[in-house]
Structures are given as structure tokens and as C-alpha cells.
Design a protein around this motif. Structure first.
Motif, mmCIF file in Angstrom:
data_model
loop_
_atom_site.group_PDB
_atom_site.id
_atom_site.type_symbol
_atom_site.label_atom_id
_atom_site.label_comp_id
_atom_site.label_asym_id
_atom_site.label_seq_id
_atom_site.Cartn_x
_atom_site.Cartn_y
_atom_site.Cartn_z
ATOM 1 N N PHE A 39 -8.660 -40.543 -23.260
ATOM 2 C CA PHE A 39 -7.269 -40.696 -22.824
ATOM 3 C C PHE A 39 -7.178 -41.796 -21.764
ATOM 4 O O PHE A 39 -6.294 -42.659 -21.805
ATOM 5 N N SER A 42 -7.275 -45.261 -23.152
ATOM 6 C CA SER A 42 -6.039 -45.659 -23.837
ATOM 7 C C SER A 42 -4.890 -45.939 -22.879
ATOM 8 O O SER A 42 -4.096 -46.848 -23.120
ATOM 9 N N PHE A 43 -4.792 -45.142 -21.821
ATOM 10 C CA PHE A 43 -3.549 -45.170 -21.051
ATOM 11 C C PHE A 43 -3.702 -45.364 -19.548
ATOM 12 O O PHE A 43 -2.722 -45.738 -18.891
ATOM 13 N N ASP A 44 -4.866 -45.091 -18.984
ATOM 14 C CA ASP A 44 -4.963 -45.062 -17.516
ATOM 15 C C ASP A 44 -6.407 -45.341 -17.098
ATOM 16 O O ASP A 44 -7.093 -44.483 -16.551
ATOM 17 N N TRP A 68 -1.351 -38.166 -16.472
ATOM 18 C CA TRP A 68 -0.551 -38.213 -17.704
ATOM 19 C C TRP A 68 -1.217 -37.425 -18.822
ATOM 20 O O TRP A 68 -0.543 -36.894 -19.710
ATOM 21 N N ALA A 71 -0.343 -33.901 -17.991
ATOM 22 C CA ALA A 71 1.048 -33.669 -18.413
ATOM 23 C C ALA A 71 1.124 -33.459 -19.924
ATOM 24 O O ALA A 71 1.888 -32.618 -20.417
ATOM 25 N N GLY A 72 0.310 -34.221 -20.671
ATOM 26 C CA GLY A 72 0.286 -34.045 -22.124
ATOM 27 C C GLY A 72 -0.222 -32.669 -22.524
ATOM 28 O O GLY A 72 0.311 -32.042 -23.457
ATOM 29 N N MET A 75 2.484 -30.295 -22.026
ATOM 30 C CA MET A 75 3.473 -30.395 -23.108
ATOM 31 C C MET A 75 2.977 -29.707 -24.367
ATOM 32 O O MET A 75 3.773 -29.107 -25.099
ATOM 33 N N PHE B 39 -0.292 -39.366 -31.279
ATOM 34 C CA PHE B 39 -0.044 -38.813 -29.941
ATOM 35 C C PHE B 39 0.747 -37.507 -30.047
ATOM 36 O O PHE B 39 0.430 -36.512 -29.394
ATOM 37 N N TRP B 68 6.083 -38.451 -23.304
ATOM 38 C CA TRP B 68 4.794 -38.515 -22.593
ATOM 39 C C TRP B 68 3.960 -39.674 -23.114
ATOM 40 O O TRP B 68 3.145 -40.237 -22.370
ATOM 41 N N HIS B 69 4.138 -40.008 -24.383
ATOM 42 C CA HIS B 69 3.482 -41.202 -24.928
ATOM 43 C C HIS B 69 4.065 -42.451 -24.262
ATOM 44 O O HIS B 69 3.322 -43.337 -23.804
ATOM 45 N N ALA B 71 5.431 -42.610 -21.396
ATOM 46 C CA ALA B 71 4.937 -42.639 -20.017
ATOM 47 C C ALA B 71 3.502 -43.175 -19.971
ATOM 48 O O ALA B 71 3.131 -43.921 -19.055
ATOM 49 N N GLY B 72 2.692 -42.805 -20.955
ATOM 50 C CA GLY B 72 1.320 -43.315 -21.010
ATOM 51 C C GLY B 72 1.280 -44.822 -21.206
ATOM 52 O O GLY B 72 0.464 -45.524 -20.593
ATOM 53 N N LEU B 73 2.190 -45.337 -22.053
ATOM 54 C CA LEU B 73 2.245 -46.792 -22.252
ATOM 55 C C LEU B 73 2.684 -47.492 -20.971
ATOM 56 O O LEU B 73 2.185 -48.578 -20.628
#
Lengths: 156, 156
Positions: A39, A42-44, A68, A71-72, A75, B39, B68-69, B71-73
Motif C-alpha cells: 500500500f 502505491s500511495f504513500d 490511508w 482508513a481503507g 472502510m 481498490f 479512499w482511493h 485520497a490515496g492518489l
């Protein structure tokens, strides 16, 4: 404090979200080092999310999940157990998202929700807005994430 | 309105985040249908995030990315272009995260940031807290996501 919805998630509408109700769901999601790193890449891609060796010397003394990612995971449980499977009309956003305790490999996370507010839309009377406090707890019962989530839901 | 940091991201500290500064970064990330579905399956399996056919008849008239995707981007661009690569000490959370416009397959998203607040920590004088308004804009210059992000950063 109730711990059961009056309706199953496949027959749950705006009307079934009652202010003050709290639910705690037994399912626990476990997060692995590999998932945290994937993760993060990909994002952070901060070092404390993607590089276990660098993370050991970093501010958290070890690898932690991107907020994030946490948070996922929240969710995932929220969509599976709390949010209606038939009446969800999307969410305009969330307020006061806080990452309170780092999430580390092997942590087991579960969801608690509290209905804070439920009001019918004035402009679109077929729906209402529900404000929910969602909390993710780890295996030590520490709240690792807290947020106020907004959801539009169809009325019955 | 400035559009360049005084320091490169590998030499950027709390001191370099000046209230009122706005930056818009040229890189655009494109999001595909396959990424949206993947995602969604992992974190937010509502039909309008994971099932293009069902989504066509759903509230958004087509498949949209999980918020949330999106937000990840945002975080991907924020970590690459805005957040110091040497001084980041993690973030306690975000406020007023809003998904303003649905993100659809093929959308190209870019980041704009504005420093709203920067204050030294009283308890830990080696760091400060920066509050940033982050906005993600699509190819039509619509703001699809807006959030106020909090970050701890080491002082120089």
C-alpha cells in the motif's frame, strides 16, 4: 447501547440509523508487513511505510501502516457490516479523521460505530444524511483511528 | 502566490512551509477502471466502485473511484512533491475531507496545496505542525477532493 441493527444490512435504510446507537462488530482484519509495504509503495512511499530497515531507525521505531491504508481497512469493515448494501448513495466526505496509535504488522483491527446525527435532506426528500463516529480498535482495545463519516442513504 | 519552494524536497523542513504559500504541481496521475475496481474490491466493495454494469444503473451513472482511493492518489502526489522527504514525522490526521466531484476511469488528477497554518510544538521544540489545504483537480480543472491535512515536520 444497542449492538444489533433492527434490520439486516440488505434491508437497511436511512430510517434504521438511530442517533445514539452504538455497534461493535466482531470481525477482525489483520494487516501484514507485505500489505503495509505494498500500500505504501502505491500511495504513500514514506520510509516508515515502505522500508522496514529504515523504519526501525525512524520516528515510529518500526514499520507502520499509512494512515490511508488504515482508513481503507476501516472502510472495508464499515462497508461490510455497517453501511447499507441497498440504500447507500455515496458519501460527501469525513471530518476529524485522526490516526491516534500507529498500526503495525500483525495488528488485528475491529470496528465500532456510533450514529451521531441523522437528518432528512431538504432538497432531495428520498434520502437523508447520516453522520457516524467510526473507530478502529486494535487487539489491545486501543482506538487507532477515529473519524466522523458522512453518508447519504435512501429512505425506506 | 508563489509556485516554488525555496528549498528542494530533500532539504525541506518545517521552516520552509510559509503560511499563505500555494503550489500547483504539474504531474498528473491517471486512474484506470481496473485500478478503481481493484481498490474497491480490497477496501470499499460498493457496487458503484467494483461493478461497471451495476454502476451504470446506480446513483452515479457509472463506475467511480472509492473516495479512499482518491485520497490515496492525493497522498501519492503529496508525498512525492510537497511533503519533505527528510523532515516528515507523520501526520496526526486530516479535517474536512470532501469528495466534491466523482472520479471516473481515465480522469487525470493533479495536486494543489496551500499552507494554512504552521506552528512550533510547545512540548517538542524540535518540530512543528503544518496544516495544509490539499486539492486534487481533474482535467477539467474541477476540484474533485479537498482536505485539510496535518503534518509534523522537523525544524531545520
Amino acid at each position: 447501547m444497542s449492538n444489533e441493527f433492527s434490520r439486516p444490512i440488505d434491508d437497511r435504510y436511512f430510517d434504521d440509523y438511530v442517533v445514539g446507537s452504538t455497534y461493535e462488530f466482531p470481525e477482525r482484519v489483520q494487516v501484514t508487513e507485505a500489505e503495509i509495504v505494498a500500500f505504501g509503495r502505491s500511495f504513500d512511499p514514506q520510509s516508515f511505510h515502505v522500508d522496514p530497515e529504515a523504519a526501525a531507525d525512524g520516528p515510529f521505531h518500526g514499520l507502520i501502516a499509512s494512515g490511508w491504508h488504515t482508513a481503507g481497512l476501516m472502510m472495508r469493515l464499515y462497508a461490510k457490516h455497517y453501511l447499507s448494501h441497498v440504500a447507500s448513495l455515496g458519501g460527501p466526505g469525513v471530518d476529524e479523521l485522526r490516526w491516534l496509535v500507529p498500526v503495525r504488522p500483525g495488528d488485528q483491527l475491529r470496528l465500532r460505530t456510533t450514529v451521531l446525527e441523522a437528518r432528512l435532506s431538504r432538497s432531495k426528500p428520498d434520502r437523508g444524511l447520516v453522520r457516524t463516529r467510526a473507530e478502529l480498535l486494535n487487539q489491545d482495545d486501543a482506538v487507532v483511528l477515529r473519524v466522523e463519516a458522512l453518508n447519504f442513504l435512501a429512505v425506506r
